[in-house]
Structure formats: structure tokens, C-alpha cells
Motif scaffolding. Structure first.
Motif: not given
Lengths: 105, 223
Positions: A43, A64, A68-69, A71-73, A75-76, B14, B17, B19, B22-23, B26, B29, B92-93
Motif C-alpha cells: 500500500h 485502484l 477493484y472492478v 477483482l469484483s468481476y 469474484w462473481e 471466492y 472470502i 465479496l 472486500v467491498a 475498500l 484504502i 461491484t457489490f
């Protein structure tokens, strides 16, 4: 000084040869403190390079958010891969809205 | 079929963990700690300006006892507005669509204002149940109504959930149902989607603000 006689766990990632990768990973510090330290390190490096600069633009935060987008993709993905857009050109549409065609699980 | 329309509000897991974890981390940060320098970088300067203005506006009607709540209310506002706005990015969630989170924020804070009021100035707190100047025959009814309205205040959380869920659901319905159904008028649907996205941006900011504003109002009466 970049000869091959360094103690393995303390080399930086770029100096590790491919064959040594497994043992390098084994020597890294995976305790919770170590994980937190590496997160904080990463970081700080990102922050000081892209955001904490004299004339930082939108790029630092934007990278960043794009990450994140992505990463979310990731995940889903399992969930998203079940969605299919409407595939039929058929105008004789049934009146019940069976729009989202779920793949059999 | 109803499940498929609400699927976007489930938090997928996933590697164990979810989502939502993570959301939720965030926003941490995105708000860096100001350093001890005279002039910070642009991000911190902008955020600092916003925080100062917001806190100043928020604390205007509160008396000195209420100023203790400044950090809590401002951080709550930042958290909510960041979560809402981040939820507008693709894929995103949005954690604030979950009723559990919103009620978890609303009920303790509302209860805190009630308890503080009852503890420090019970007469005045109970006095809020009866507005001044009511005709005498109306008093019993009005007390019942005001008590009910006092207890319904945690609907603060429900309001946030409902607004965000409704907005996201509209966008999802327009995208999945309207767009594939009517390809010849797709341009109209695209305009609808664009406008809905603009609306969502506004709603995201407004909802966070309303949450915090109402909470400060409840505080104002009781402190």
C-alpha cells in the motif's frame, strides 16, 4: 553483489530465479503479522508512487478503482457466467417473462 | 424466477472470502491519513476540504454536547457515500443494499440518542412527545402517535436499503429485460439506462446525506 549466494528468503522477487520460486515462497513470512506487513508495504509503495505526489491526477485513484472492478468481476465470474442475453429473434414471445436463461447447474 | 431478479444482491464467495468483505474494506484504502506536512497531496486536500465543510454544516444546529458526535457522524457520512458511489461501478457489490448492515448502523445510533435524551434530560425528552399548543381533547391520541413515530425512527436504515435496492434493481431490469426484448428501440433503452445511472449517482449521495442528517436531528432534540 547480485551473485547467487544470498540467503534465499531475503532476495527480492525479481532476483529469484524461476527454479527457486517454490523455496523462495516457502521462506517468506506468512504469519498474520507478516501478511499485514506486506500489505502495508504494498500500500505504501503504491500510494507514494501514484497518489502522494505533487501534482497527482485522477490516475492514481482511477487505477485502484479499475483494479477493484476487475477483482469484483473475478469474484462473481461463476455467477455471471449463468446469464445469457436473449438469444431468440422469435417475435412470438410467450407472455411470461422468461428472459434470463439460466444454464443448468 | 423471482430469485433471478434479485441475484445481484447476493454476495458471492471466492476462496472462502465473500465479496462483501472486500467491498467493506475498500473505503479504508480510499481515505489516506494526512501526513504532518503543511501541504498534503491533492487527494488529501480535497477530502480534507470536503470533511471540514461537511462537519461545519452538520454541527451548526447542535449544542456543545452534540459536538462530541462530530467524528462519528462525519465518518458515517464518508463511509455511506463511498459505499454507495462504489456500488455504481460495474460488477461491484454494494453492501448498503443489505438490510442487516443498514439496520446495524441505524438502530444502535438511534437508540443512543434516545437513551442519552432520557438519561440527561428526561423531562425534555418526554416533552417532545407532545407538541406545544395542541387542543386538550387531542392530547391522548397525539401522545400515542408521537410515541409510535419515535419508535419508527430506525426506519432510517430501511430507507437507505430500499432506495439503493430500488435503484439498482431498476437498472438491472432495464438492462436484462428491456434491452434484449426490444432491439429496434434499443437507443431509447440506452437513454433510459443512462438517465437511471445519473439518478443513481444522485441518489447515492443524497441517501448518505439524509441518513446522517436525520440522525443529527434526533441528536439535536435529545442532547
Amino acid at each position: 553483489e547480485r551473485d547467487g549466494r544470498f540467503p534465499l528468503g531475503e532476495k527480492r522477487l525479481m532476483d529469484v530465479k524461476l527454479g527457486e520460486l517454490g523455496s523462495w515462497l516457502g521462506k517468506r513470512d506468512f504469519t498474520p503479522n507478516g501478511v499485514l506487513a506486506s500489505i502495508r508495504n504494498g500500500h505504501d509503495r503504491y500510494y507514494n508512487k501514484y497518489i502522494n505526489v505533487k501534482k497527482g491526477g485522477i490516475g492514481g485513484v482511477a487505477m485502484l478503482l479499475v483494479g477493484y472492478v476487475a477483482l469484483s468481476y473475478m469474484w462473481e465470474y461463476d455467477h455471471l457466467s449463468e446469464y445469457r442475453l436473449w438469444e431468440y429473434d422469435d417475435l412470438r414471445v410467450p407472455t411470461t417473462y422468461s428472459i434470463i436463461h439460466l444454464k443448468a447447474l | 424466477m423471482t430469485l433471478s431478479f434479485f441475484d445481484q444482491f447476493m454476495s458471492p464467495t471466492y476462496l472462502g472470502i465473500p465479496l462483501i468483505a472486500v467491498a467493506l474494506t475498500l473505503p479504508w484504502i480510499l481515505f489516506p491519513t494526512p501526513s504532518a506536512r503543511w501541504l498534503n497531496n491533492r487527494l488529501i486536500t480535497l477530502q480534507g476540504w470536503f470533511i471540514n465543510r461537511f462537519t461545519q454544516q452538520l454541527l451548526l444546529p447542535l449544542n456543545l454536547g452534540g459536538h462530541k458526535w462530530a467524528a462519528l457522524l462525519t465518518s458515517l457520512m464518508l463511509f455511506l457515500i463511498t459505499l454507495n458511489m462504489l456500488g455504481l461501478l460495474p460488477y461491484t457489490f454494494t453492501p448498503t443494499t443489505q438490510l442487516s448492515l443498514n439496520m446495524g448502523l441505524a438502530v444502535p445510533l438511534w437508540l443512543a440518542t434516545v437513551i442519552i435524551g432520557m438519561r440527561n434530560q428526561p423531562t425534555a425528552a418526554l416533552g417532545h412527545l407532545l407538541p406545544e399548543g395542541t387542543p386538550v381533547p387531542l392530547i391522548p391520541v397525539l401522545i400515542i402517535i408521537e410515541t409510535i413515530s419515535l419508535f419508527i425512527r430506525p426506519a432510517l436504515g430501511v430507507r437507505l436499503t430500499a432506495n439503493l435496492t430500488a435503484g439498482h434493481q431498476l437498472i438491472a431490469t432495464a438492462a436484462f429485460v428491456l434491452l434484449p426484448m426490444m432491439p429496434t428501440v434499443a437507443i431509447l433503452t440506452s437513454i433510459v439506462l443512462f438517465l437511471l445511472t445519473l439518478l443513481e449517482i444522485a441518489v447515492a449521495m443524497i441517501q448518505a446525506y439524509v441518513f446522517v442528517l436525520l440522525l443529527s436531528l434526533y441528536l439535536q432534540e435529545n442532547v
